[in-house]
Design a protein around this motif. Structure first.
Motif, PDB file in Angstrom:
ATOM      1  N   LEU A   5      45.692  59.093 -10.239  1.00  0.00           N
ATOM      2  CA  LEU A   5      45.316  59.529  -8.900  1.00  0.00           C
ATOM      3  C   LEU A   5      46.475  60.339  -8.336  1.00  0.00           C
ATOM      4  N   VAL A   6      46.205  61.589  -7.982  1.00  0.00           N
ATOM      5  CA  VAL A   6      47.212  62.478  -7.400  1.00  0.00           C
ATOM      6  C   VAL A   6      46.949  62.566  -5.899  1.00  0.00           C
ATOM      7  N   ASP A  10      48.971  68.952  -0.005  1.00  0.00           N
ATOM      8  CA  ASP A  10      49.019  70.371  -0.386  1.00  0.00           C
ATOM      9  C   ASP A  10      48.083  70.606  -1.579  1.00  0.00           C
ATOM     10  N   PRO A  11      46.977  71.329  -1.370  1.00  0.00           N
ATOM     11  CA  PRO A  11      46.028  71.535  -2.465  1.00  0.00           C
ATOM     12  C   PRO A  11      46.627  72.254  -3.669  1.00  0.00           C
ATOM     13  N   SER A  12      47.598  73.130  -3.447  1.00  0.00           N
ATOM     14  CA  SER A  12      48.201  73.844  -4.582  1.00  0.00           C
ATOM     15  C   SER A  12      49.043  72.896  -5.438  1.00  0.00           C
ATOM     16  N   ILE A  13      49.700  71.943  -4.823  1.00  0.00           N
ATOM     17  CA  ILE A  13      50.468  70.941  -5.584  1.00  0.00           C
ATOM     18  C   ILE A  13      49.504  70.066  -6.387  1.00  0.00           C
ATOM     19  N   ARG A  14      48.423  69.621  -5.741  1.00  0.00           N
ATOM     20  CA  ARG A  14      47.431  68.801  -6.464  1.00  0.00           C
ATOM     21  C   ARG A  14      46.860  69.565  -7.646  1.00  0.00           C
ATOM     22  N   ALA A  15      46.543  70.837  -7.442  1.00  0.00           N
ATOM     23  CA  ALA A  15      45.964  71.647  -8.520  1.00  0.00           C
ATOM     24  C   ALA A  15      46.952  71.816  -9.680  1.00  0.00           C
ATOM     25  N   LEU A  16      48.215  72.035  -9.371  1.00  0.00           N
ATOM     26  CA  LEU A  16      49.222  72.204 -10.413  1.00  0.00           C
ATOM     27  C   LEU A  16      49.416  70.912 -11.207  1.00  0.00           C
ATOM     28  N   ILE A  17      49.511  69.783 -10.504  1.00  0.00           N
ATOM     29  CA  ILE A  17      49.670  68.497 -11.190  1.00  0.00           C
ATOM     30  C   ILE A  17      48.436  68.209 -12.037  1.00  0.00           C
ATOM     31  N   ARG A  18      47.245  68.496 -11.498  1.00  0.00           N
ATOM     32  CA  ARG A  18      45.995  68.312 -12.267  1.00  0.00           C
ATOM     33  C   ARG A  18      46.047  69.132 -13.554  1.00  0.00           C
ATOM     34  N   LEU A  19      46.446  70.394 -13.454  1.00  0.00           N
ATOM     35  CA  LEU A  19      46.546  71.269 -14.621  1.00  0.00           C
ATOM     36  C   LEU A  19      47.479  70.671 -15.678  1.00  0.00           C
ATOM     37  N   TYR A  20      48.660  70.246 -15.256  1.00  0.00           N
ATOM     38  CA  TYR A  20      49.618  69.642 -16.188  1.00  0.00           C
ATOM     39  C   TYR A  20      49.039  68.393 -16.856  1.00  0.00           C
ATOM     40  N   LEU A  21      48.456  67.509 -16.050  1.00  0.00           N
ATOM     41  CA  LEU A  21      47.958  66.231 -16.579  1.00  0.00           C
ATOM     42  C   LEU A  21      46.740  66.408 -17.472  1.00  0.00           C
ATOM     43  N   TYR A  26      45.086  63.544 -19.767  1.00  0.00           N
ATOM     44  CA  TYR A  26      44.874  62.500 -18.763  1.00  0.00           C
ATOM     45  C   TYR A  26      43.686  62.859 -17.883  1.00  0.00           C
ATOM     46  N   GLY A  27      42.990  61.833 -17.389  1.00  0.00           N
ATOM     47  CA  GLY A  27      41.959  62.038 -16.384  1.00  0.00           C
ATOM     48  C   GLY A  27      42.623  62.090 -15.022  1.00  0.00           C
ATOM     49  N   VAL A  28      42.092  62.896 -14.114  1.00  0.00           N
ATOM     50  CA  VAL A  28      42.714  63.080 -12.809  1.00  0.00           C
ATOM     51  C   VAL A  28      41.688  62.931 -11.698  1.00  0.00           C
ATOM     52  N   VAL A  29      42.080  62.195 -10.665  1.00  0.00           N
ATOM     53  CA  VAL A  29      41.331  62.073  -9.425  1.00  0.00           C
ATOM     54  C   VAL A  29      42.294  62.520  -8.328  1.00  0.00           C
ATOM     55  N   GLU A  30      41.778  63.206  -7.306  1.00  0.00           N
ATOM     56  CA  GLU A  30      42.642  63.728  -6.249  1.00  0.00           C
ATOM     57  C   GLU A  30      42.286  63.148  -4.891  1.00  0.00           C
ATOM     58  N   ALA A  31      43.334  63.008  -4.055  1.00  0.00           N
ATOM     59  CA  ALA A  31      43.158  62.637  -2.653  1.00  0.00           C
ATOM     60  C   ALA A  31      44.105  63.490  -1.817  1.00  0.00           C
ATOM     61  N   ALA A  32      43.635  63.920  -0.648  1.00  0.00           N
ATOM     62  CA  ALA A  32      44.412  64.801   0.214  1.00  0.00           C
ATOM     63  C   ALA A  32      45.333  64.051   1.175  1.00  0.00           C
ATOM     64  N   ASP A  33      45.126  62.744   1.316  1.00  0.00           N
ATOM     65  CA  ASP A  33      45.998  61.952   2.183  1.00  0.00           C
ATOM     66  C   ASP A  33      45.889  60.473   1.805  1.00  0.00           C
ATOM     67  N   LEU A  48      47.914  55.162 -12.883  1.00  0.00           N
ATOM     68  CA  LEU A  48      49.080  55.676 -12.182  1.00  0.00           C
ATOM     69  C   LEU A  48      48.651  56.388 -10.910  1.00  0.00           C
ATOM     70  N   VAL A  49      49.444  56.212  -9.843  1.00  0.00           N
ATOM     71  CA  VAL A  49      49.274  56.984  -8.618  1.00  0.00           C
ATOM     72  C   VAL A  49      50.506  57.857  -8.466  1.00  0.00           C
ATOM     73  N   ILE A  50      50.296  59.174  -8.387  1.00  0.00           N
ATOM     74  CA  ILE A  50      51.378  60.103  -8.062  1.00  0.00           C
ATOM     75  C   ILE A  50      51.231  60.389  -6.576  1.00  0.00           C
ATOM     76  N   LEU A  51      52.221  59.982  -5.799  1.00  0.00           N
ATOM     77  CA  LEU A  51      52.079  59.845  -4.357  1.00  0.00           C
ATOM     78  C   LEU A  51      53.128  60.645  -3.597  1.00  0.00           C
ATOM     79  N   ASP A  52      52.662  61.638  -2.835  1.00  0.00           N
ATOM     80  CA  ASP A  52      53.560  62.390  -1.971  1.00  0.00           C
ATOM     81  C   ASP A  52      53.994  61.495  -0.812  1.00  0.00           C
ATOM     82  N   ILE A  53      55.221  61.693  -0.348  1.00  0.00           N
ATOM     83  CA  ILE A  53      55.725  60.888   0.765  1.00  0.00           C
ATOM     84  C   ILE A  53      55.273  61.451   2.113  1.00  0.00           C
TER      85      ILE A  53
END
Length: 125
Positions: A5-6, A10-21, A26-33, A48-53
């Motif tokens: 879960l990313v 920032d949608p561009s950060i989520r998209a970049l991390i999704r691309l890498y993963l 890896y399977g990817v699920v996204e959340a904006a907040d 795993l949760v990749i979590l912006d502060i």
């Protein structure tokens, strides 16, 4: 397949991390907040949760507190690029609140994937 879960406003950060993963299998699920992340976590398990502060609604430290209050099964990697700007070590605080690893933005694909593998192993394993 291992799922990540990313969570980043920032949608561009989520998209970049999704691309890498996803390129690493890896399977990817996204959340904006944080609120959206908590709702998603109610309905499905992730490895795993990749979590912006820094996020609106519910920031990463709040999400960490709730996650660790309910379960420690899921690994958490906190990410941030704003700590230096405000003169606070928020990634250090994230480890106090239960993050398994931290990663400062900006980061490259090899660095991110190395940290992900160290937490949950390769995508197919």
């Amino acid at each position: 397949m291992k799922n990540v879960l990313v969570v980043d406003d920032d949608p561009s950060i989520r998209a970049l991390i999704r691309l890498y993963l996803e390129s690493a299998g890896y399977g990817v699920v996204e959340a904006a907040d944080g609120r959206e992340a908590m709702a998603l976590l109610d309905g499905q398990a992730v490895d795993l949760v990749i979590l912006d502060i820094f996020m609106p609604e519910m920031d990463g430290l709040e999400v960490l507190q709730v996650l660790r209050g309910h379960s420690t099964a899921c690994k958490v990697m906190a990410i941030s690029g704003g700590s230096a700007k405000i003169g606070m070590d928020l990634l250090g605080h994230a480890t106090i609140f239960g993050a398994d690893l931290v990663l400062e933005k900006p980061f490259g694909e090899a660095t991110l994937l190395g940290k992900v593998r160290s937490l949950i192993g390769p995508s197919a394993g």
